[in-house]
Design a protein around this motif. Sequence first.
Motif, PDB file in Angstrom:
ATOM      1  N   ARG A 171     -13.665  -7.446  -7.785  1.00  0.00           N
ATOM      2  CA  ARG A 171     -14.176  -7.176  -9.119  1.00  0.00           C
ATOM      3  C   ARG A 171     -14.851  -5.813  -9.199  1.00  0.00           C
ATOM      4  N   THR A 172     -15.420  -5.381  -8.086  1.00  0.00           N
ATOM      5  CA  THR A 172     -16.149  -4.118  -8.064  1.00  0.00           C
ATOM      6  C   THR A 172     -15.273  -2.959  -7.587  1.00  0.00           C
ATOM      7  N   LEU A 173     -13.957  -3.048  -7.807  1.00  0.00           N
ATOM      8  CA  LEU A 173     -13.048  -1.994  -7.369  1.00  0.00           C
ATOM      9  C   LEU A 173     -13.425  -0.663  -8.038  1.00  0.00           C
ATOM     10  N   ASN A 174     -13.593   0.355  -7.214  1.00  0.00           N
ATOM     11  CA  ASN A 174     -13.864   1.704  -7.703  1.00  0.00           C
ATOM     12  C   ASN A 174     -12.691   2.589  -7.300  1.00  0.00           C
ATOM     13  N   PRO A 175     -11.840   2.999  -8.249  1.00  0.00           N
ATOM     14  CA  PRO A 175     -10.651   3.790  -7.893  1.00  0.00           C
ATOM     15  C   PRO A 175     -10.990   5.113  -7.221  1.00  0.00           C
ATOM     16  N   LYS A 176     -12.180   5.626  -7.428  1.00  0.00           N
ATOM     17  CA  LYS A 176     -12.551   6.923  -6.870  1.00  0.00           C
ATOM     18  C   LYS A 176     -13.371   6.799  -5.588  1.00  0.00           C
ATOM     19  N   GLU A 177     -13.520   5.578  -5.097  1.00  0.00           N
ATOM     20  CA  GLU A 177     -14.263   5.358  -3.851  1.00  0.00           C
ATOM     21  C   GLU A 177     -13.591   4.251  -3.052  1.00  0.00           C
ATOM     22  N   ALA A 178     -13.091   4.582  -1.870  1.00  0.00           N
ATOM     23  CA  ALA A 178     -12.379   3.609  -1.036  1.00  0.00           C
ATOM     24  C   ALA A 178     -13.336   2.556  -0.493  1.00  0.00           C
ATOM     25  N   ASP A 179     -12.837   1.343  -0.308  1.00  0.00           N
ATOM     26  CA  ASP A 179     -13.643   0.279   0.288  1.00  0.00           C
ATOM     27  C   ASP A 179     -13.946   0.575   1.755  1.00  0.00           C
ATOM     28  N   LEU A 180     -12.995   1.200   2.436  1.00  0.00           N
ATOM     29  CA  LEU A 180     -13.169   1.531   3.855  1.00  0.00           C
ATOM     30  C   LEU A 180     -12.538   2.887   4.122  1.00  0.00           C
ATOM     31  N   VAL A 181     -13.253   3.749   4.827  1.00  0.00           N
ATOM     32  CA  VAL A 181     -12.747   5.059   5.221  1.00  0.00           C
ATOM     33  C   VAL A 181     -12.841   5.166   6.740  1.00  0.00           C
ATOM     34  N   ILE A 182     -11.705   5.389   7.394  1.00  0.00           N
ATOM     35  CA  ILE A 182     -11.645   5.543   8.848  1.00  0.00           C
ATOM     36  C   ILE A 182     -11.360   7.007   9.157  1.00  0.00           C
ATOM     37  N   ASP A 183     -12.304   7.675   9.790  1.00  0.00           N
ATOM     38  CA  ASP A 183     -12.110   9.071  10.181  1.00  0.00           C
ATOM     39  C   ASP A 183     -11.182   9.155  11.382  1.00  0.00           C
ATOM     40  N   VAL A 184     -10.230  10.096  11.328  1.00  0.00           N
ATOM     41  CA  VAL A 184      -9.225  10.261  12.387  1.00  0.00           C
ATOM     42  C   VAL A 184      -9.251  11.721  12.836  1.00  0.00           C
ATOM     43  N   PRO A 185      -9.206  11.979  14.148  1.00  0.00           N
ATOM     44  CA  PRO A 185      -9.317  13.356  14.642  1.00  0.00           C
ATOM     45  C   PRO A 185      -8.093  14.220  14.402  1.00  0.00           C
ATOM     46  N   ALA A 186      -6.994  13.656  13.925  1.00  0.00           N
ATOM     47  CA  ALA A 186      -5.777  14.428  13.660  1.00  0.00           C
ATOM     48  C   ALA A 186      -5.110  13.880  12.408  1.00  0.00           C
ATOM     49  N   ALA A 187      -4.155  14.637  11.901  1.00  0.00           N
ATOM     50  CA  ALA A 187      -3.437  14.194  10.701  1.00  0.00           C
ATOM     51  C   ALA A 187      -2.661  12.919  10.993  1.00  0.00           C
ATOM     52  N   VAL A 188      -2.714  11.964  10.047  1.00  0.00           N
ATOM     53  CA  VAL A 188      -1.987  10.698  10.184  1.00  0.00           C
ATOM     54  C   VAL A 188      -0.626  10.873   9.529  1.00  0.00           C
ATOM     55  N   THR A 189       0.425  10.644  10.294  1.00  0.00           N
ATOM     56  CA  THR A 189       1.786  10.865   9.802  1.00  0.00           C
ATOM     57  C   THR A 189       2.538   9.572   9.504  1.00  0.00           C
ATOM     58  N   ALA A 190       2.042   8.428   9.959  1.00  0.00           N
ATOM     59  CA  ALA A 190       2.738   7.157   9.738  1.00  0.00           C
ATOM     60  C   ALA A 190       1.718   6.032   9.705  1.00  0.00           C
ATOM     61  N   LEU A 191       2.050   4.974   8.965  1.00  0.00           N
ATOM     62  CA  LEU A 191       1.129   3.845   8.792  1.00  0.00           C
ATOM     63  C   LEU A 191       1.934   2.576   8.565  1.00  0.00           C
ATOM     64  N   CYS A 192       1.446   1.441   9.127  1.00  0.00           N
ATOM     65  CA  CYS A 192       2.133   0.160   8.930  1.00  0.00           C
ATOM     66  C   CYS A 192       1.144  -0.977   9.149  1.00  0.00           C
ATOM     67  N   CYS A 193       0.964  -1.832   8.139  1.00  0.00           N
ATOM     68  CA  CYS A 193       0.076  -2.984   8.256  1.00  0.00           C
ATOM     69  C   CYS A 193       0.759  -4.104   9.032  1.00  0.00           C
ATOM     70  N   HIS A 194      -0.056  -4.902   9.738  1.00  0.00           N
ATOM     71  CA  HIS A 194       0.472  -6.003  10.545  1.00  0.00           C
ATOM     72  C   HIS A 194       1.076  -7.071   9.629  1.00  0.00           C
ATOM     73  N   PRO A 195       2.218  -7.672  10.002  1.00  0.00           N
ATOM     74  CA  PRO A 195       2.873  -8.666   9.133  1.00  0.00           C
ATOM     75  C   PRO A 195       2.135  -9.986   9.016  1.00  0.00           C
ATOM     76  N   ASN A 196       1.193 -10.288   9.929  1.00  0.00           N
ATOM     77  CA  ASN A 196       0.494 -11.574   9.882  1.00  0.00           C
ATOM     78  C   ASN A 196      -1.026 -11.450   9.857  1.00  0.00           C
ATOM     79  N   GLN A 197      -1.575 -10.407  10.416  1.00  0.00           N
ATOM     80  CA  GLN A 197      -3.029 -10.232  10.506  1.00  0.00           C
ATOM     81  C   GLN A 197      -3.472  -9.129   9.555  1.00  0.00           C
ATOM     82  N   PRO A 198      -4.158  -9.467   8.475  1.00  0.00           N
ATOM     83  CA  PRO A 198      -4.468  -8.476   7.437  1.00  0.00           C
ATOM     84  C   PRO A 198      -5.425  -7.385   7.877  1.00  0.00           C
ATOM     85  N   ALA A 199      -6.147  -7.573   8.958  1.00  0.00           N
ATOM     86  CA  ALA A 199      -7.128  -6.566   9.387  1.00  0.00           C
ATOM     87  C   ALA A 199      -6.524  -5.487  10.279  1.00  0.00           C
ATOM     88  N   LEU A 200      -5.308  -5.670  10.783  1.00  0.00           N
ATOM     89  CA  LEU A 200      -4.725  -4.732  11.740  1.00  0.00           C
ATOM     90  C   LEU A 200      -3.785  -3.749  11.052  1.00  0.00           C
TER      91      LEU A 200
END
Length: 505
Positions: A171-200
């Motif tokens: 309900r408190t979705l803010n389009p201009k502020e992410a719920d979670l931000v993970i800092d990464v030391p290099a550019a991220v070129t690919a991404l894929c969520c786990h098919p069964n575990q929503p946190a991975l």
Amino acid sequence: MFTDEAMDPVSVCSLWRRSQQAEQESRGCQTRAVHSAEAEVQTRWATISCAQTDPQYQAKEQLLQQSHDQLEPPGLKDFLQRVEDTVIRELVRNARSHAFDEFQVNWEDQNQRVSCRHCLQHASAQERGLHVTSVSWSCTGSVIACAYGRIDDGDWSTERSCVCTWNLDRRTLNPKEADLVIDVPAAVTALCCHPNQPALIAGGLYSGEVVVWDTSRTQDPVLVQTGMSADSHREPVYQVAWVPLQKKGEFGVLSACSGGRVLLWTVDSDRGSFVLHAGYALVRQQVPHSSNTSFKARGSSTVGVTSLALSPWDPDTFLVGSEGGLLLRCSFSSQTPAAAPSEGHNVTLRAPAVFLFRPCSGPVHSIHCSPFHRNLFVSAGTDGLAHVHSLLQANPLLSLRVSDSYVFQVQWSPTRPLVFAAATGQGEVQIFDLGSRSLRPAATMEQGGAGQAATCLAFNSHNPHLLALGKTNGTVCVWRLSHDLTEQSPRESSQLEQIANQVAE
């Protein structure tokens, strides 16, 4: 009236008897009156209850009698007898007709086939001019994960980036502020969520590392990473995917890089690290040849992988697209040793390619297998075309002009067998319906300023009305698709089968 004179005993007794007799008569009269009145009231109440039922029954009988005695309209019986044969003949004819087999009632406004619901932004990424390089939906369909990096930087880059997630059901979705931000030391070129575990979430970095993040660990979300070990990639990782392992319920991470390596990793939960399970190397000299394709092994000996797709029908099959335009069908079970140095890998590299499709004129940016037919897949790249292929034929079955610019990603709809979407370098997402008479786009999605390329897209399998789109201006747009773009028509599967059975020219 009594006097002061004393009364004689006879008079006193007589007076007492008259008093007792009067008292008895008074009590007897009161008892009879109360008893008689109460019995009479109860009897009258029962009589009234019976009288209320009679009028309803009588009214119903009168109504039925009137309906029975009423005469039918004059000429009705003759008319029905005259048209009976004609009506039966037309009903039989309609039952055999297929004119309305694919017709479905659509109450939606045809002008609103697509509409933008959310425009998600991360201020820090936009300030640094980072691009959205990949988007992926969680297995619950409520969270969208977004990777930031660059698509126009061909040199080695050490610029920091991030991965952001938004829960669209909050309900408190803010389009201009992410719920979670993970800092990464290099550019991220690919991404894929786990098919069964929503946190991975699995990710590939420009530095060659492969990472798995656990979003439930807010303090230190890095679950495992390859680091710069002897087994890891040495070039940018352009594709990651979760692969089911032999043990039921377990998944490994498949990663592909521009150096021609495809590596399968498993997670060692005890040590909290990746373990290289299998390795594959694509070498030009080992690419299979076909009489229907023209291919010459020249230039670098490695085949730089730019795209990868898993078959949902055959766990042994995966497809690879390369920088040079090669499109290959590969096998996980291949035992042919690769003609390439091991470079310190702890496993023997194998040559997985088993079939070569007709090469494209430029890099193949995206491949996706059909979820409705085991032999069909679609590919796209720098030639601006979307090619529909069969695994059994070298030449494409169909080639559709999507854009005059690059096509960065293409993906089949999870609910419509004949529908796929393509993200273009001109900033548009084109949705095509192979079942329509025209091969022009069935819908076009465009949001933001001109010149902002659409770099990636993802259908939501749990909520097929939603499609996420990432752009070079750092925004992620979530679009809502109309009913006719998400609901399968009755003969759609048979039409897809007809396309698959075509013989390519």
